[in-house]
Scaffold this motif. Structure first.
Motif, PDB file in Angstrom:
ATOM      1  N   LEU A  89       0.814  -1.210   0.000  1.00  0.00           N
ATOM      2  CA  LEU A  89       0.000   0.000   0.000  1.00  0.00           C
ATOM      3  C   LEU A  89       0.853   1.268   0.000  1.00  0.00           C
ATOM      4  N   GLY A  90       0.542   2.175  -0.948  1.00  0.00           N
ATOM      5  CA  GLY A  90       1.222   3.459  -1.025  1.00  0.00           C
ATOM      6  C   GLY A  90       2.423   3.466  -1.949  1.00  0.00           C
ATOM      7  N   SER A 106      -7.056 -12.741 -12.414  1.00  0.00           N
ATOM      8  CA  SER A 106      -7.494 -13.841 -11.553  1.00  0.00           C
ATOM      9  C   SER A 106      -8.756 -13.489 -10.784  1.00  0.00           C
ATOM     10  N   GLY A 107      -9.342 -12.329 -11.093  1.00  0.00           N
ATOM     11  CA  GLY A 107     -10.608 -11.955 -10.479  1.00  0.00           C
ATOM     12  C   GLY A 107     -10.484 -11.405  -9.075  1.00  0.00           C
ATOM     13  N   ASP A 108      -9.276 -11.154  -8.600  1.00  0.00           N
ATOM     14  CA  ASP A 108      -9.093 -10.612  -7.255  1.00  0.00           C
ATOM     15  C   ASP A 108      -9.325  -9.106  -7.206  1.00  0.00           C
ATOM     16  N   MET A 109      -9.233  -8.449  -8.352  1.00  0.00           N
ATOM     17  CA  MET A 109      -9.390  -7.003  -8.435  1.00  0.00           C
ATOM     18  C   MET A 109     -10.384  -6.678  -9.542  1.00  0.00           C
ATOM     19  N   PRO A 110     -11.320  -5.756  -9.309  1.00  0.00           N
ATOM     20  CA  PRO A 110     -12.280  -5.398 -10.364  1.00  0.00           C
ATOM     21  C   PRO A 110     -11.570  -4.889 -11.611  1.00  0.00           C
ATOM     22  N   PHE A 111     -12.119  -5.244 -12.767  1.00  0.00           N
ATOM     23  CA  PHE A 111     -11.519  -4.793 -14.024  1.00  0.00           C
ATOM     24  C   PHE A 111     -11.629  -3.279 -14.168  1.00  0.00           C
ATOM     25  N   VAL A 122      -7.768  -0.179  -3.405  1.00  0.00           N
ATOM     26  CA  VAL A 122      -8.385  -1.255  -4.177  1.00  0.00           C
ATOM     27  C   VAL A 122      -7.358  -2.364  -4.440  1.00  0.00           C
ATOM     28  N   THR A 123      -6.145  -1.952  -4.760  1.00  0.00           N
ATOM     29  CA  THR A 123      -5.078  -2.928  -5.002  1.00  0.00           C
ATOM     30  C   THR A 123      -4.701  -3.653  -3.722  1.00  0.00           C
ATOM     31  N   ILE A 127      -4.779  -7.677  -3.149  1.00  0.00           N
ATOM     32  CA  ILE A 127      -3.651  -8.495  -2.685  1.00  0.00           C
ATOM     33  C   ILE A 127      -4.093  -9.371  -1.518  1.00  0.00           C
ATOM     34  N   ARG A 128      -4.849  -8.788  -0.599  1.00  0.00           N
ATOM     35  CA  ARG A 128      -5.316  -9.547   0.571  1.00  0.00           C
ATOM     36  C   ARG A 128      -6.297 -10.647   0.152  1.00  0.00           C
TER      37      ARG A 128
END
Length: 405
Positions: A89-90, A106-111, A122-123, A127-128
């Motif tokens: 983060l940051g 991989s669907g972990d983050m919105p497109f 959001v990132t 990651i979490r």
């Protein structure tokens, strides 16, 4: 999570000097982020009441396969560059855009059509989420374990889905209304009743050279505050070494030695430069330092393995919990014991007070509970969350789908 279907096509990041506007943007990201909330949301995606091993798991795996197949056929996700290592983060540097592409694919983050070079909230949440799906500590940092999990090709993950669908399909017909599952690659334990997980426990399982065996049995007895009779393999491989390093080791850990007639002998009567010690019986007294902690959970098997408490609680916080000699250590074991002894009239208060008393009690279950130690490296729930674990015993690499119970 459900697979996005294709990687985002985004411009490569470019090295640049940080402007005052970049600094303001980074500070805003840090100020507005909620890491604890992101971790809780990620954990909620995987901590559902759905068992890892059930008929529903087989159906959910089929759905996951239907998503992964076209994605892998299209090339899968791109390789992650070394620059993503250590991002958190940051951070505002080269590699962030590649990281975001990987998390989107991989669907972990919105497109998103356009992304920048900063690891924003959001990132961080993505990651979490990735870490939760892969059984890693939720740090929000692309640490070593996270980096290597991201580097696994999509084709490998699809193969895991295929293998585990077969494993689950093979085992599901043998399940009952109430059962315990030890999933070795995940180092977790689930107590299942009526098709739902009623308890989930972190575990420590066998290391590669002393693997926890795959088996099916029934829990039939709880030993409270047990003696620990040291197995000959541990005497030979560990105890002799410890005594050579520290002659007071047995005394410190309240381990007594007995000969074939049941007579106690002194450690000084044994030649620790040889394997003579394996000819004797070593017994550790009940208590907090006992290697089995306050209880041992017994089920019939030819491997002399069991579930048990442990005085070494710190191991439950590790990413890779493969440290035992084949037996399984259970976090929160008092709750599992209470569930197992429910039909015997035990409650949590009685279990805890018995632990604290150090009193030796052997309690046979009125209704033995089936237990399955399994090897499931990929599973999915009905929310679309797909979880993966490392192939620690190389059964995936061998294509092994059937195990002797």
């Amino acid at each position: 999570m459900a697979l996005a279907g294709a990687s985002a096509v985004l411009p490569p990041s470019m090295a640049r000097a940080e402007s005052i506007w970049d600094m303001f943007a980074r500070n805003r990201v840090l100020r507005e982020a909620d890491p604890a909330g992101a971790s809780a949301a990620a954990q909620a995606l995987i901590e559902t009441t759905e068992p890892i091993l059930s008929y529903d798991t087989a159906y959910n795996l089929q759905l996951a396969i239907s998503q992964y197949e076209p994605f892998v056929a299209a090339g899968g996700w791109e390789d992650v560059p070394r620059e993503v290592y250590g991002l958190r983060l940051g951070n505002d540097r080269e590699g962030v855009i590649a990281l975001k592409r990987r998390l989107m694919s991989s669907g972990d983050m919105p497109f998103a059509e356009r992304v920048d070079n900063i690891v924003d909230q959001v990132t961080d949440a993505a990651i979490r989420t990735f870490q939760a799906r892969h059984g890693l500590r939720l740090t929000g940092e692309v640490d070593e374990a996270t980096f290597y999990a991201m580097a696994v090709p999509a084709s490998t993950r699809l193969n895991q889905l295929y293998l585990n669908l077969q494993r689950v399909t093979n085992m599901a017909p043998n399940l009952s209304e109430r059962y315990v599952v030890v999933n070795i690659p995940a180092a977790t334990i689930e107590a299942v009743e009526g098709g739902y997980v009623v308890q989930r426990h972190t575990a420590v399982v066998g290391r590669v050279e002393r693997a926890t065996p795959i088996l099916a049995s029934k829990v039939h007895q709880i030993n409270f505050n047990p003696y620990w009779h040291v197995p000959k393999s541990i005497i030979r491989n560990d105890l002799i070494k410890y005594m050579n390093e520290d002659p007071e080791y047995l005394t410190k850990f309240r381990i007594h030695i007995y000969d074939g007639k049941g007579q106690e002998i002194s450690p000084t009567q044994i030649n620790w430069q040889t394997d003579e010690a394996v000819n004797y019986m070593f017994r550790q007294e009940p208590g907090a330092e006992n290697s089995m902690g306050h209880c041992k959970i017994n089920f019939h098997n030819p491997y002399d393995v069991y579930l048990h408490d442990t005085p070494t609680k710190s191991l439950f916080g590790e990413n890779a919990r493969f440290h035992s000699s084949g037996c399984v250590r259970v976090e929160g074991v008092n709750q599992l014991v209470t569930w197992l002894l429910r039909d015997n009239g035990w409650d949590l208060s009685r279990v805890d007070s018995t632990f604290a008393s150090n009193e030796r009690i052997d309690e046979a279950l009125k209704n033995p509970v089936p237990i399955h130690t399994t090897y499931i490296t990929a599973w999915a729930n009905r929310q679309g969350t797909v979880s993966f674990r490392d192939d620690v015993y190389q059964f995936d690499a061998q294509g092994k789908v059937a195990f002797e119970a």
